[in-house]
Design an enzyme around this catalytic site. Structure first.
Site, PDB file in Angstrom:
ATOM      1  N   ASP A 106       0.876  -1.175   0.000  1.00 15.50           N
ATOM      2  CA  ASP A 106       0.000   0.000   0.000  1.00 15.50           C
ATOM      3  C   ASP A 106       0.920   1.234   0.000  1.00 15.50           C
ATOM      4  O   ASP A 106       1.403   1.655  -1.045  1.00 15.50           O
ATOM      5  CB  ASP A 106      -0.872  -0.125   1.250  1.00 15.50           C
ATOM      6  CG  ASP A 106      -1.941   0.931   1.394  1.00 15.50           C
ATOM      7  OD1 ASP A 106      -1.903   1.918   0.662  1.00 15.50           O
ATOM      8  OD2 ASP A 106      -2.816   0.794   2.259  1.00 15.50           O
ATOM      9  N   LYS A 134      -0.935  -1.114  -4.771  1.00 13.75           N
ATOM     10  CA  LYS A 134      -1.764   0.092  -4.972  1.00 13.75           C
ATOM     11  C   LYS A 134      -0.835   1.217  -5.413  1.00 13.75           C
ATOM     12  O   LYS A 134      -0.279   1.925  -4.559  1.00 13.75           O
ATOM     13  CB  LYS A 134      -2.450   0.486  -3.656  1.00 13.75           C
ATOM     14  CG  LYS A 134      -3.538  -0.466  -3.160  1.00 13.75           C
ATOM     15  CD  LYS A 134      -4.125   0.062  -1.840  1.00 13.75           C
ATOM     16  CE  LYS A 134      -5.209  -0.821  -1.283  1.00 13.75           C
ATOM     17  NZ  LYS A 134      -5.625  -0.420   0.083  1.00 13.75           N
ATOM     18  N   PHE A 155     -10.053   0.257  -0.031  1.00 18.40           N
ATOM     19  CA  PHE A 155      -9.893  -0.737   1.020  1.00 18.40           C
ATOM     20  C   PHE A 155     -10.535  -2.056   0.589  1.00 18.40           C
ATOM     21  O   PHE A 155     -11.706  -2.096   0.219  1.00 18.40           O
ATOM     22  CB  PHE A 155     -10.527  -0.261   2.327  1.00 18.40           C
ATOM     23  CG  PHE A 155     -10.305  -1.229   3.448  1.00 18.40           C
ATOM     24  CD1 PHE A 155      -9.044  -1.374   4.009  1.00 18.40           C
ATOM     25  CD2 PHE A 155     -11.338  -2.016   3.930  1.00 18.40           C
ATOM     26  CE1 PHE A 155      -8.818  -2.282   5.035  1.00 18.40           C
ATOM     27  CE2 PHE A 155     -11.123  -2.929   4.957  1.00 18.40           C
ATOM     28  CZ  PHE A 155      -9.861  -3.066   5.509  1.00 18.40           C
TER      29      PHE A 155
HETATM   30  P1  IMP Z   1       1.779  -0.470   3.866  1.00 18.39           P
HETATM   31  O1  IMP Z   1       2.785  -0.538   4.977  1.00 18.39           O
HETATM   32  O2  IMP Z   1       1.008   0.818   3.890  1.00 18.39           O
HETATM   33  O3  IMP Z   1       2.347  -0.767   2.482  1.00 18.39           O
HETATM   34  O4  IMP Z   1       0.674  -1.558   4.154  1.00 18.39           O
HETATM   35  C1  IMP Z   1       0.947  -2.887   4.111  1.00 18.39           C
HETATM   36  C2  IMP Z   1       0.018  -3.689   4.989  1.00 18.39           C
HETATM   37  O5  IMP Z   1      -1.217  -3.013   5.268  1.00 18.39           O
HETATM   38  C3  IMP Z   1      -0.364  -4.967   4.260  1.00 18.39           C
HETATM   39  O6  IMP Z   1       0.539  -6.005   4.506  1.00 18.39           O
HETATM   40  C4  IMP Z   1      -1.763  -5.238   4.796  1.00 18.39           C
HETATM   41  O7  IMP Z   1      -1.670  -5.996   5.979  1.00 18.39           O
HETATM   42  C5  IMP Z   1      -2.314  -3.874   5.127  1.00 18.39           C
HETATM   43  N1  IMP Z   1      -3.216  -3.342   4.059  1.00 18.39           N
HETATM   44  C6  IMP Z   1      -2.910  -2.455   3.086  1.00 18.39           C
HETATM   45  N2  IMP Z   1      -3.965  -2.197   2.295  1.00 18.39           N
HETATM   46  C7  IMP Z   1      -4.983  -2.954   2.783  1.00 18.39           C
HETATM   47  C8  IMP Z   1      -6.359  -3.139   2.373  1.00 18.39           C
HETATM   48  O8  IMP Z   1      -6.876  -2.555   1.402  1.00 18.39           O
HETATM   49  N3  IMP Z   1      -7.082  -4.006   3.131  1.00 18.39           N
HETATM   50  C9  IMP Z   1      -6.566  -4.677   4.217  1.00 18.39           C
HETATM   51  N4  IMP Z   1      -5.305  -4.543   4.608  1.00 18.39           N
HETATM   52  C10 IMP Z   1      -4.509  -3.687   3.907  1.00 18.39           C
END
Ligand code: IMP
Length: 178
Positions: A106, A134, A155
């Protein structure tokens, strides 16, 4: 379209299981070619990546090992920016080819954190495989080697992804209903 309710929110199917499996088979084909002879150690990032990792690894046909790292950064439906909980790795990573296996990238914050930890063990190289990406939410410059699908900044739940701990068991991927 059929709606499901998880806690206080309604969701509809966004990526059906057949599409997920097709994307994984394609990804695995590239990875089998790329990683052949490298004896990689796959590092699955928990909790979310366990479902994807299981399907991906069943399509990987080269010699490899698998280990797990536990991370958490989400509360509710938006990233808190804080990463909690880490269960480390026991293996000797020095000189190894590592493949980080993520369910979704994300903002990239979790990935950056994971890489920092892994680099300290002096591996030969680190490749990154994520099922979902994303691009509109991504804030880092780290190159992602293998991506299953790019998705909008919405989400989603299911297929390992949770809403406050629920819905990881769903076979398809769901998005919040309008
Ligand atoms: P980041 O650190 O922002 O890249 O987020 C990574 C973590 O956030 C992932 O391993 C997921 O556990 C969680 N995550 C990110 N986007 C979503 C979503 O749309 N739904 C549920 N969990 C998410």
């Amino acid at each position: 379209m059929k709606k499901i309710k998880v806690l206080d929110k309604e969701f509809v199917v966004s990526i059906p299981s057949e599409e997920i499996q097709k994307a994984i088979a394609k990804m695995a084909k590239t990875m089998n070619k790329d990683l052949k002879g490298k004896d990689p150690l796959f590092i699955v990032i928990l909790n979310g990546a366990f479902v994807f990792a299981s399907d991906l690894l069943k399509n990987i046909n080269i010699n490899c090992q698998v280990s797990f790292l536990k991370m958490a950064s989400y509360h509710g439906t938006t990233s808190t920016g804080k990463i909690r909980d880490l269960i480390g790795i026991d293996e000797d990573l020095k000189g190894k080819t590592l493949v980080v296996v993520e369910d979704i990238v994300d903002t990239g914050l979790t990935l950056e954190h994971v890489l920092k930890i892994l680099k300290a063990h002096k591996p030969a190289e680190i490749k990154i495989a994520t099922f979902l990406f994303k691009p509109d939410a991504y804030k880092k410059k780290i190159k992602i080697d293998y991506i299953g699908m790019e998705i909008p900044n919405e989400f989603i739940i299911g297929y390992g992804l949770d809403y406050n701990g629920y819905a990881r068991n769903l076979k398809d991927i769901y998005v919040l209903a309008e």
